[in-house]
Design an enzyme around this catalytic site. Sequence first.
Site, PDB file in Angstrom:
ATOM      1  N   CYS A  30     -39.886 -43.910 -85.836  1.00 39.03           N
ATOM      2  CA  CYS A  30     -40.299 -43.516 -84.504  1.00 39.03           C
ATOM      3  C   CYS A  30     -40.142 -42.012 -84.426  1.00 39.03           C
ATOM      4  O   CYS A  30     -40.180 -41.326 -85.442  1.00 39.03           O
ATOM      5  CB  CYS A  30     -39.480 -44.242 -83.437  1.00 39.03           C
ATOM      6  SG  CYS A  30     -37.716 -43.906 -83.504  1.00 39.03           S
ATOM      7  N   HIS A 550     -40.611 -37.746 -75.549  1.00 40.72           N
ATOM      8  CA  HIS A 550     -40.610 -39.112 -76.088  1.00 40.72           C
ATOM      9  C   HIS A 550     -40.938 -40.062 -74.938  1.00 40.72           C
ATOM     10  O   HIS A 550     -40.137 -40.273 -74.033  1.00 40.72           O
ATOM     11  CB  HIS A 550     -39.221 -39.415 -76.669  1.00 40.72           C
ATOM     12  CG  HIS A 550     -39.120 -40.698 -77.433  1.00 40.72           C
ATOM     13  ND1 HIS A 550     -39.205 -41.929 -76.852  1.00 40.72           N
ATOM     14  CD2 HIS A 550     -38.920 -40.927 -78.759  1.00 40.72           C
ATOM     15  CE1 HIS A 550     -39.063 -42.862 -77.763  1.00 40.72           C
ATOM     16  NE2 HIS A 550     -38.895 -42.280 -78.939  1.00 40.72           N
TER      17      HIS A 550
END
Length: 627
Positions: A30, A550
């Site tokens: 990620c 994010h």
Amino acid sequence: MSGKIRDYSKLASDILTIVKADNVVNVTRCATRLRLVLKASTPEMKEQLSQLTGVITAVESGGQMQIVIGTHVGEVYDAFIKLGEMENLSSDDAPKGSILNRLVATMSAVFAPFIYVLAAAGILQGILILVNLAFPMFAETGTYQVFSFISWAPFTFLPIFIAVTASRHFKSNMYIAIACCAALVSPTWAEMAGTIASGQAITFFNIPLSETVYTSSVLPPLILVWLLSYLEHFIEKRIPSVVRSLFVPLICLVIMVPLTILIIGPISSGAATAIANGYNFLAENVPFLAAGIIGSIWQVIVIFGVHWGVTPMVLANFDLYGRDSFQAFQTIAVIAQVGAALAVFLKTRNKEMKGVSLSAFITGIFGITEPAIYGVTLRLKKPFIYGCISGGIGAIVASFFNPYYYAYAGLPGVLTTVNAISKDNPSSFIGIVVGSLIALVGPVVLAQFFGTGETRADDQELTQELATGEPLMTVDGPKNPILAPLAGDIVPLSQVQDEVFASGVMGNGVAIEPSDNNVYAPFSGTVSAVFDSKHAVGLTSKDGVELLIHVGLDTVNMHGEGFHYFVKQDQEVQAGEPLLSFDSEKIQAAGYVATTIVVVPNSNELKDMLITEKTHVERNDIILNFN
């Protein structure tokens, strides 16, 4: 930050040496973590990974070994894939894991999204307890009755909350699940169950019905939705699409609700009651033993992620007896870790660690111990042990006062100690207070005598190694402010439900609950990181500030679905230029939240970074500034 200061190929090689190439089933990444699915892992492996230069920490969660690296995880991922020749690995090959791990993962997925609602309701019940003690006549007023039923509503209709989260986890239709679980808490069924309990038989196709009621229940609705997911998919494949939308919910309702009240409910409720009775037997006959176990190892259980498994037992205790001793001892264990964070704050001479430990101490007061554990006590090891020792001693001492909680605490901690107050058992609250004081003060005393385990005793700024595994660097010169990349409500980073971001190890910053689906450049600079999942973007400003934006928590699992990039790697951008867009409805439908993290990974290199005090920002409002 200028230049490449890590040998990412070496770091990838070191990771591969520890985990072994033939042990890797799948590898993904990620925005900050290298995520490995392994055939087998050991505590020693996780410890070795955490000790690597360039690795912030290693967390084993959700069947994955998550190696937290930071915004340069892309380089490590690419090198890891190349070295291990893993281009063709697929998650389809991943093992399902043990039954225990799958049960724990299910409990976590089901309860985590609404635990703060239960916590808020529990705090409201605690406030009502205090008000009634001060003003006894208040309990007879309509105002009390309104607040009382508000505080009990989330527990009364708990099966509906479970229907929502469990349907997301088991990939079933949320509305069918809600309809089934709503039937379980129907007032009509409660009346029927009361009639059965009074001795009058009621049958369903000549089968006697049980007197079991399902308000505040956990296992019956959870098992219902699990089985519903199989039934629903079975039916969908066999019904023509022209009538599917009508007949799938119809068939599911007429099968699952009777099946639950006939078989699933009585058996699962009986199992929860048996587990609760087993714990209660130990707590009532050997209370100091039960207290010592819970007080000393509860936070260890939290680290391994199996703490959600006790929730059905605790709720069963409140439902059956109106009280529970487990949460009383659990509270003392939580306060012990809060005390351990306080011990580090008082003992350390490291200015940055003082800030981290103070922040962890404050969030711990509200029952949130992840920042304290992952950011302070477990990192230094000794404070975590002090907390376990003090929690055990405090709980054992409290056990001699017959302590119980009389209202459920979603997040047991300092604020929920009032839940132990009872006119019929006045010693309960005294025991909690005494045990909590021991748990709070114990780590402070132990740290003064035996230290905190810090490797640097001199008064320096926290090294970059603590935050990112890199040597401390300095970014000189004035800095332009960082603007809000999207509009929304500001959330303190410490309150984010991700221990890595919440603990601050990824850098300082804020979180935003977005009211907009577009992310814009908060300053002029360069796109330093893009990701296949398109859920995050890294930027570097012209004055050397690194930024990670994010979108969502665990949204990497959406594999880019619902996200769109407007930029590419190494592209120059101007402030206000669009970076990415996302579909918040798709994020929610996938079972995730769109909470957007805005952090400065190299914040330790920057002096006096100021965070906005606003609770809501519009795009281009200043959220981070520098003196």
